[in-house]
Design a protein around this motif. Structure first.
Motif, PDB file in Angstrom:
ATOM      1  N   ALA A 220      61.667  66.823  64.393  1.00  0.00           N
ATOM      2  CA  ALA A 220      62.922  66.698  63.645  1.00  0.00           C
ATOM      3  C   ALA A 220      64.071  66.232  64.535  1.00  0.00           C
ATOM      4  N   ASP A 221      63.980  66.503  65.833  1.00  0.00           N
ATOM      5  CA  ASP A 221      65.045  66.131  66.772  1.00  0.00           C
ATOM      6  C   ASP A 221      64.603  65.104  67.804  1.00  0.00           C
ATOM      7  N   LYS A 222      63.500  64.413  67.546  1.00  0.00           N
ATOM      8  CA  LYS A 222      62.983  63.494  68.567  1.00  0.00           C
ATOM      9  C   LYS A 222      63.893  62.291  68.771  1.00  0.00           C
ATOM     10  N   LYS A 223      63.799  61.753  69.978  1.00  0.00           N
ATOM     11  CA  LYS A 223      64.563  60.556  70.322  1.00  0.00           C
ATOM     12  C   LYS A 223      63.751  59.317  69.954  1.00  0.00           C
ATOM     13  N   GLU A 224      64.399  58.181  69.893  1.00  0.00           N
ATOM     14  CA  GLU A 224      63.719  56.936  69.506  1.00  0.00           C
ATOM     15  C   GLU A 224      62.556  56.572  70.409  1.00  0.00           C
ATOM     16  N   ASN A 225      62.675  56.884  71.701  1.00  0.00           N
ATOM     17  CA  ASN A 225      61.629  56.512  72.650  1.00  0.00           C
ATOM     18  C   ASN A 225      60.486  57.525  72.721  1.00  0.00           C
ATOM     19  N   GLN A 226      60.520  58.552  71.891  1.00  0.00           N
ATOM     20  CA  GLN A 226      59.497  59.588  71.936  1.00  0.00           C
ATOM     21  C   GLN A 226      58.463  59.392  70.828  1.00  0.00           C
ATOM     22  N   THR A 227      57.215  59.683  71.175  1.00  0.00           N
ATOM     23  CA  THR A 227      56.100  59.622  70.233  1.00  0.00           C
ATOM     24  C   THR A 227      55.491  61.013  70.153  1.00  0.00           C
ATOM     25  N   ILE A 228      55.278  61.478  68.924  1.00  0.00           N
ATOM     26  CA  ILE A 228      54.749  62.829  68.734  1.00  0.00           C
ATOM     27  C   ILE A 228      53.434  62.755  67.978  1.00  0.00           C
ATOM     28  N   ILE A 229      52.426  63.380  68.580  1.00  0.00           N
ATOM     29  CA  ILE A 229      51.066  63.384  68.038  1.00  0.00           C
ATOM     30  C   ILE A 229      50.703  64.821  67.701  1.00  0.00           C
ATOM     31  N   GLY A 230      50.383  65.064  66.432  1.00  0.00           N
ATOM     32  CA  GLY A 230      49.974  66.390  65.995  1.00  0.00           C
ATOM     33  C   GLY A 230      48.499  66.407  65.646  1.00  0.00           C
ATOM     34  N   PHE A 231      47.980  67.586  65.421  1.00  0.00           N
ATOM     35  CA  PHE A 231      46.575  67.763  65.068  1.00  0.00           C
ATOM     36  C   PHE A 231      46.480  68.552  63.772  1.00  0.00           C
ATOM     37  N   CYS A 232      45.428  68.286  63.022  1.00  0.00           N
ATOM     38  CA  CYS A 232      45.166  68.981  61.772  1.00  0.00           C
ATOM     39  C   CYS A 232      43.690  69.355  61.749  1.00  0.00           C
ATOM     40  N   LEU A 233      43.402  70.639  61.605  1.00  0.00           N
ATOM     41  CA  LEU A 233      42.028  71.133  61.537  1.00  0.00           C
ATOM     42  C   LEU A 233      41.768  71.603  60.118  1.00  0.00           C
ATOM     43  N   GLY A 234      40.696  71.129  59.519  1.00  0.00           N
ATOM     44  CA  GLY A 234      40.386  71.545  58.160  1.00  0.00           C
ATOM     45  C   GLY A 234      39.000  71.110  57.750  1.00  0.00           C
ATOM     46  N   ASP A 235      38.688  71.350  56.486  1.00  0.00           N
ATOM     47  CA  ASP A 235      37.396  70.924  55.967  1.00  0.00           C
ATOM     48  C   ASP A 235      37.599  70.190  54.636  1.00  0.00           C
ATOM     49  N   GLU A 236      37.882  70.907  53.581  1.00  0.00           N
ATOM     50  CA  GLU A 236      38.069  70.261  52.283  1.00  0.00           C
ATOM     51  C   GLU A 236      39.384  69.494  52.266  1.00  0.00           C
ATOM     52  N   ASN A 237      39.354  68.305  51.730  1.00  0.00           N
ATOM     53  CA  ASN A 237      40.547  67.458  51.598  1.00  0.00           C
ATOM     54  C   ASN A 237      41.260  67.230  52.930  1.00  0.00           C
ATOM     55  N   LEU A 238      40.492  67.103  53.991  1.00  0.00           N
ATOM     56  CA  LEU A 238      41.063  66.986  55.334  1.00  0.00           C
ATOM     57  C   LEU A 238      42.013  65.798  55.459  1.00  0.00           C
ATOM     58  N   LEU A 239      41.592  64.614  55.026  1.00  0.00           N
ATOM     59  CA  LEU A 239      42.451  63.438  55.206  1.00  0.00           C
ATOM     60  C   LEU A 239      43.724  63.533  54.378  1.00  0.00           C
ATOM     61  N   GLU A 240      43.621  64.059  53.153  1.00  0.00           N
ATOM     62  CA  GLU A 240      44.816  64.214  52.325  1.00  0.00           C
ATOM     63  C   GLU A 240      45.783  65.213  52.966  1.00  0.00           C
ATOM     64  N   THR A 241      45.226  66.309  53.481  1.00  0.00           N
ATOM     65  CA  THR A 241      46.050  67.317  54.154  1.00  0.00           C
ATOM     66  C   THR A 241      46.703  66.723  55.397  1.00  0.00           C
ATOM     67  N   ALA A 242      45.942  65.973  56.176  1.00  0.00           N
ATOM     68  CA  ALA A 242      46.480  65.357  57.393  1.00  0.00           C
ATOM     69  C   ALA A 242      47.596  64.369  57.057  1.00  0.00           C
ATOM     70  N   LYS A 243      47.393  63.548  56.027  1.00  0.00           N
ATOM     71  CA  LYS A 243      48.434  62.587  55.630  1.00  0.00           C
ATOM     72  C   LYS A 243      49.706  63.298  55.189  1.00  0.00           C
ATOM     73  N   ARG A 244      49.554  64.401  54.452  1.00  0.00           N
ATOM     74  CA  ARG A 244      50.712  65.172  53.996  1.00  0.00           C
ATOM     75  C   ARG A 244      51.457  65.751  55.192  1.00  0.00           C
ATOM     76  N   LYS A 245      50.722  66.336  56.152  1.00  0.00           N
ATOM     77  CA  LYS A 245      51.347  66.926  57.337  1.00  0.00           C
ATOM     78  C   LYS A 245      52.020  65.863  58.200  1.00  0.00           C
ATOM     79  N   LEU A 246      51.398  64.714  58.324  1.00  0.00           N
ATOM     80  CA  LEU A 246      51.975  63.600  59.083  1.00  0.00           C
ATOM     81  C   LEU A 246      53.363  63.270  58.552  1.00  0.00           C
ATOM     82  N   LYS A 247      53.472  63.175  57.238  1.00  0.00           N
ATOM     83  CA  LYS A 247      54.745  62.818  56.601  1.00  0.00           C
ATOM     84  C   LYS A 247      55.739  63.977  56.644  1.00  0.00           C
TER      85      LYS A 247
END
Length: 164
Positions: free
Chosen positions: A85-112
Motif C-alpha cells: 500500500a505504501d510502496k515506491k515506484e521503483n519497488q516490486t512486491i512478490i507475494g505467495f498464495c497457498l491453496g488447493d480449490e480455486n487456487l488461481l482465482e484466489t491468487a488473482k484476487r489476492k494479487l489485486k
C-alpha cells in the motif's frame, strides 16, 4: 543472486551467506521490513493470521487458572498488503498464495486486493513436505507463467528469473 544484496527477515534463526534479521512476531517482521530499503520484496513467509491479544512475560501457573484458560486472538496485520500500500515506484512486491480449490482465482484476487506486482500460486498438494514443487506465477498485468515440477531450489531460481 543476480548481483543483488539480499536481506532475510525470519522468525527462524538461521545462518546464510547474506544478512539476516531475526524477529519474534508478525509485528516485529512488519517493523523490520518497513526499516529495510529494498527494490524487491519476496514475501514467501506464512505469517500467522492471528496472535494472542495479551502475552504473558512469565509462566502462567495452573493454580492461577480455574477451569478454562481463554485466550483472546486478534488479527495480525497483512504484512505484504501493508507494505504494498505504501510502496515506491521503483519497488516490486512478490507475494505467495497457498491453496488447493480455486487456487488461481484466489491468487488473482489476492494479487489485486493486496496491490502486488506478482503472486506465486502454490498448490498445497505439491508444495508441502516434499523436495519438489511446481508453481504458477501471475503478474499484475495478467500474464501467467507456469513453473513445472522440479526440485525447490530450481523452482525458486525460476521464480526469481520471472519476477526480477
Amino acid at each position: 543472486y543476480k548481483g543483488y544484496d539480499a536481506v532475510g527477515i525470519t522468525t527462524i534463526p538461521t545462518r546464510r551467506a547474506f544478512k539476516m534479521i531475526n524477529v519474534v512476531s508478525a509485528l516485529d517482521m512488519l517493523t523490520a521490513i518497513k526499516k529495510t530499503e529494498f527494490d524487491y520484496l519476496i514475501m514467501a513467509a506464512a505469517v500467522g493470521d492471528f496472535r494472542a491479544e495479551k502475552v504473558s512475560n512469565k509462566k502462567i501457573e495452573k493454580s492461577d487458572i480455574k477451569d478454562n484458560l481463554d485466550i483472546k486472538m486478534v488479527k495480525n496485520p497483512d504484512i505484504v498488503a501493508t507494505i504494498a500500500a505504501d510502496k515506491k515506484e521503483n519497488q516490486t512486491i512478490i507475494g505467495f498464495c497457498l491453496g488447493d480449490e480455486n487456487l488461481l482465482e484466489t491468487a488473482k484476487r489476492k494479487l489485486k486486493e493486496k496491490k502486488l506486482d506478482y503472486i506465486v500460486a502454490n498448490d498445497i498438494t505439491t508444495a508441502l513436505d516434499t523436495e519438489q514443487n511446481k508453481v504458477t506465477i501471475i503478474k499484475k498485468d495478467g500474464t501467467i507463467y507456469n513453473i513445472g515440477l522440479d526440485i525447490k531450489e530450481v523452482v525458486a531460481k525460476k521464480i526469481i528469473e520471472v519476477c526480477l
